[in-house]
Design a protein around this motif. Structure first.
Motif, mmCIF file in Angstrom:
data_model
loop_
_atom_site.group_PDB
_atom_site.id
_atom_site.type_symbol
_atom_site.label_atom_id
_atom_site.label_comp_id
_atom_site.label_asym_id
_atom_site.label_seq_id
_atom_site.Cartn_x
_atom_site.Cartn_y
_atom_site.Cartn_z
ATOM 1 N N HIS A 88 101.777 -40.305 -79.122
ATOM 2 C CA HIS A 88 101.089 -41.667 -79.113
ATOM 3 C C HIS A 88 100.167 -41.315 -78.364
ATOM 4 O O HIS A 88 99.305 -42.523 -76.915
ATOM 5 C CB HIS A 88 102.028 -42.022 -78.310
ATOM 6 N N GLY A 89 99.144 -40.250 -77.875
ATOM 7 C CA GLY A 89 97.848 -40.025 -77.031
ATOM 8 C C GLY A 89 97.938 -40.578 -76.218
ATOM 9 O O GLY A 89 97.396 -41.233 -75.790
ATOM 10 N N GLU A 128 91.485 -37.330 -74.141
ATOM 11 C CA GLU A 128 90.836 -38.334 -73.626
ATOM 12 C C GLU A 128 90.420 -38.712 -74.824
ATOM 13 O O GLU A 128 90.840 -38.430 -76.064
ATOM 14 C CB GLU A 128 89.516 -36.954 -73.475
ATOM 15 N N GLU A 129 89.919 -39.810 -74.804
ATOM 16 C CA GLU A 129 89.956 -40.658 -76.044
ATOM 17 C C GLU A 129 88.555 -40.539 -77.216
ATOM 18 O O GLU A 129 88.536 -41.226 -78.544
ATOM 19 C CB GLU A 129 89.248 -41.630 -75.450
ATOM 20 N N LYS A 130 87.997 -39.806 -76.625
ATOM 21 C CA LYS A 130 86.970 -39.419 -77.575
ATOM 22 C C LYS A 130 87.531 -37.886 -78.449
ATOM 23 O O LYS A 130 86.314 -38.019 -80.195
ATOM 24 C CB LYS A 130 85.432 -39.037 -76.926
ATOM 25 N N ILE A 186 98.180 -45.609 -81.978
ATOM 26 C CA ILE A 186 98.146 -46.376 -80.609
ATOM 27 C C ILE A 186 97.711 -47.122 -80.966
ATOM 28 O O ILE A 186 97.883 -48.693 -80.440
ATOM 29 C CB ILE A 186 96.627 -45.617 -80.088
ATOM 30 N N SER A 187 96.731 -48.163 -81.984
ATOM 31 C CA SER A 187 96.463 -48.589 -82.650
ATOM 32 C C SER A 187 97.962 -49.925 -82.692
ATOM 33 O O SER A 187 98.059 -51.179 -82.553
ATOM 34 C CB SER A 187 95.484 -48.861 -84.134
#
Length: 201
Positions: free
Chosen positions: A122-123, A129-131, A141-142
């Motif tokens: 799930h990050g 990091e988002e990148k 995540i979406s």
């Protein structure tokens, strides 16, 4: 035809982005008894195939709930396959379907959803990091964001518990549970849409 054209035809006239926007706008999906039974059959099939029905963080979260004297109720198909019994005086349901989503733990009377998120899948923003997120992390995540929007539009409070919190900061998890339960109205004062309640798959 090009690959993109074929993929578009297979998934219908809407792109994934358009479908997500539509889901946010509508925030509705009526789950029939037939649909609920289908979810139950899919869950049962997955349990038999994988030989398990929950992750380690989900197991440890249940232990924390039990230490707080909060009981858990399991779906019938899980009790049947794994010869399990519900806790005494269960207040929270495990793997409970709320329309289009099957949620990890749901406290129906207080209208609280406890989402037990694995850090990688799930990050966790504190660890990744988002990148540098992978495609599967971005997708999850979406989906998590859309689920949260949908549930909150239908009067549910969403409490996110991370795997790392369960492993290394149990006190924080306990505080999150207590704080979330304090923020909601008692059942008899709740003004939410009672038509949204659904049965256990």
């Amino acid at each position: 035809r090009s690959r993109s054209t074929i993929e578009r035809l297979l998934r219908g006239s809407r792109s994934c982005k358009e479908a997500n926007i539509l889901a946010r706008q509508q925030g509705k999906c009526i789950l029939t008894e037939e649909g609920r039974e289908k979810l139950s059959k899919c869950g049962k099939k997955a349990c038999v195939k994988n030989g398990k029905f929950w992750t380690k963080p989900e197991q440890k979260f249940k232990q924390i709930l039990n230490e707080l004297k909060i009981g858990v109720r399991f779906p019938e198909y899980i009790k049947e396959i794994f010869s399990l019994n519900d806790d005494e005086n269960p207040e929270i349901y495990f793997q409970y379907p709320l329309q289009r989503y099957v949620c990890d733990y749901v406290e129906i009377e207080k209208k609280i959803v406890y989402a037990i998120n694995g850090d990688f899948w799930h990050g966790n923003p504190l660890l990744y990091e988002e990148k540098k997120l992978t495609k599967i992390q971005k997708f999850n995540i979406s989906r998590d964001i859309n689920r949260c929007i949908f549930l909150e539009k239908n009067g549910y409070k969403v409490c996110v518990i991370w795997e790392s919190e369960i492993e290394w900061n149990k006190e924080l998890v306990v505080e999150k549970i207590r704080a979330t339960r304090k923020t909601v109205n008692p059942p008899d004062l709740h003004s939410g849409n009672t038509a949204f309640d659904s049965l256990v798959a």
